[in-house]
Write an enzyme that holds these catalytic residues in place. Structure first.
Site, PDB file in Angstrom:
ATOM      1  N   SER A 152       0.835  -1.195   0.000  1.00  0.00           N
ATOM      2  CA  SER A 152       0.000   0.000   0.000  1.00  0.00           C
ATOM      3  C   SER A 152       0.877   1.254   0.000  1.00  0.00           C
ATOM      4  O   SER A 152       1.728   1.417  -0.876  1.00  0.00           O
ATOM      5  CB  SER A 152      -0.940  -0.047   1.208  1.00  0.00           C
ATOM      6  OG  SER A 152      -1.930   0.945   1.128  1.00  0.00           O
ATOM      7  N   ASP A 317      -8.741  -6.801  -4.429  1.00  0.00           N
ATOM      8  CA  ASP A 317      -8.373  -5.476  -3.935  1.00  0.00           C
ATOM      9  C   ASP A 317      -8.943  -4.425  -4.877  1.00  0.00           C
ATOM     10  O   ASP A 317      -8.407  -4.162  -5.942  1.00  0.00           O
ATOM     11  CB  ASP A 317      -6.847  -5.367  -3.852  1.00  0.00           C
ATOM     12  CG  ASP A 317      -6.375  -4.052  -3.246  1.00  0.00           C
ATOM     13  OD1 ASP A 317      -7.223  -3.175  -2.975  1.00  0.00           O
ATOM     14  OD2 ASP A 317      -5.158  -3.911  -3.046  1.00  0.00           O
ATOM     15  N   HIS A 350      -8.014  -5.310   0.028  1.00  0.00           N
ATOM     16  CA  HIS A 350      -6.723  -4.645   0.158  1.00  0.00           C
ATOM     17  C   HIS A 350      -5.904  -5.218   1.310  1.00  0.00           C
ATOM     18  O   HIS A 350      -4.673  -5.256   1.249  1.00  0.00           O
ATOM     19  CB  HIS A 350      -6.945  -3.143   0.361  1.00  0.00           C
ATOM     20  CG  HIS A 350      -5.681  -2.343   0.347  1.00  0.00           C
ATOM     21  ND1 HIS A 350      -4.768  -2.405  -0.692  1.00  0.00           N
ATOM     22  CD2 HIS A 350      -5.156  -1.470   1.255  1.00  0.00           C
ATOM     23  CE1 HIS A 350      -3.753  -1.596  -0.435  1.00  0.00           C
ATOM     24  NE2 HIS A 350      -3.950  -1.026   0.742  1.00  0.00           N
TER      25      HIS A 350
END
Length: 376
Positions: A152, A317, A350
């Protein structure tokens, strides 16, 4: 056999050389809190830097002597025999500037005023973090990382390392990340920030001096964010339309199990995370855009890159979709860089990059085995 790195302790590095931030602000001095795992080899070629995501910190693996339940946030990934094998690598995790886990941030005391920085803390960017991390590497005598990795927002930092310091990183592992945020993602971040900014207890960022915490705003921000980290399948599988009492109550109190879960997560987060840090971290996400100065040409932005890349995405995601990872791969291939890519089938959204998954861990292990051979 995989095992934990065991008992770990945090270290603090102090820097007295001013850091000029991209925003124009200056930090005259600052501290970085970090942890290390494994042993640095003689030529200091086996170091891996782990960059954390929005709510992460320096405690990446192992546990503390006074609290065995306080396990590092990526402990399933890092340790003896694990994909990031501390029998082979010297691993560094740190808390970024602006954080709230020991590194200098808005809740730290400003030496100029003797009060918490609060609203006076400068806006920090991914580029600023990389520069501060490079200074830590200098302090540790590490001229070149075997790898820089992160998921991320951590993946964005890893990519920026390859752009800003191409000769100081041999490999980048960019996981569940993107070359910049989509418009939708910026919008989610703005709503979350507004929940904090409009909380009466926020006091323009100087709530410390009022002895209060903008709990309501931070709680709502986390609830919103948490929804975006999960997939619909994961939420449906975990909660469905389950009711706490078995029947409708026809009111606004908690009825559905998912409501109970989100409020619990929001309350827990608001109890330990700093509201100003949340604002800073989300803005750093918004601002990250290496192609901004190359006429939206990501390949041109990646021209300085010399590192090999492992890019991983996850099928479910939707916040950092596989399509965004493929943009990174395409830009690297355009520059004839060494890049490996895999889209991992996962139902966790995610948050998949934090989960233990056989396919995911195999990809990490195989790539890092290759990196380890280069360190011998």
């Amino acid at each position: 056999m995989s095992s934990s790195v065991g008992i770990v302790s945090a270290q603090r590095a102090s820097f007295n050389t001013p850091l000029q931030c991209k925003s124009g602000g200056v930090l005259p001095r600052y501290d970085l809190v970090y942890e290390t795992y494994g042993t640095l080899n003689a030529d200091k070629s086996n170091a891996i830097l782990v960059c954390h995501a929005l709510s992460g910190h320096h405690h990446v693996a192992g546990y503390y002597a006074d609290d065995e339940k306080n396990i590092g946030w990526w402990d399933n990934m890092i340790g003896p025999g694990k994909p990031v094998d501390t029998n082979k690598f010297f691993v560094i995790g740190l808390n970024n500037l602006g954080g709230c886990h020991g590194s200098t941030g808005p809740s730290s005391i400003d030496p100029a005023s003797g009060k918490p920085y609060g609203s006076d803390f400068p806006m920090v960017t991914v580029e600023d973090w990389v520069e501060s991390q490079a200074r830590l590497a200098d302090l540790l005598g590490i001229r070149r990382f075997a790898a820089v990795m992160g998921g991320s927002l951590g993946g964005m930092q890893a990519m920026q390392w390859a752009i800003s310091h191409p000769d100081r990183v041999r490999h980048v592992l960019a996981i569940a990340t993107a070359p910049c945020l989509t418009t939708e993602n910026i919008a989610f971040n703005d709503v979350a920030r507004n929940a904090i900014l409009t909380d009466p207890d926020f006091h323009g960022g100087d709530f410390y001096q009022h002895g209060v915490v903008p709990t309501r705003g931070l709680r709502l921000a986390r609830m919103l964010g948490h929804i975006t980290y999960l997939s619909d399948d994961a939420m449906a599988g975990k909660f469905g339309r389950g009711l706490r009492s078995g029947d409708y109550k026809y009111g606004y109190d908690i009825e559905f199990e998912v409501e109970s879960y989100l409020r619990y997560q929001g309350d827990k987060f608001a109890a330990y995370f700093d509201a100003n840090t949340y604002l800073l971290m989300t803005k750093a996400l918004d601002y990250f855009d290496p192609a901004r100065h190359s006429e939206r040409n990501l390949a041109a932005a990646f021209m300085p890159v010399r590192a090999g890349f492992l890019v991983l995405s996850f099928s479910s995601d939707w916040r950092f979709s596989p399509q965004r990872s493929r943009e990174i791969v395409k830009a690297l291939l355009h520059n004839k860089r060494d890049v490996s890519y895999a889209e991992i089938q996962s139902r966790h959204g995610h948050d998949s990059f934090l989960m233990q998954d056989e396919q995911y861990f195999a990809a990490m292990r195989n790539y890092l085995n290759r990196v380890a051979k280069e360190c011998q």
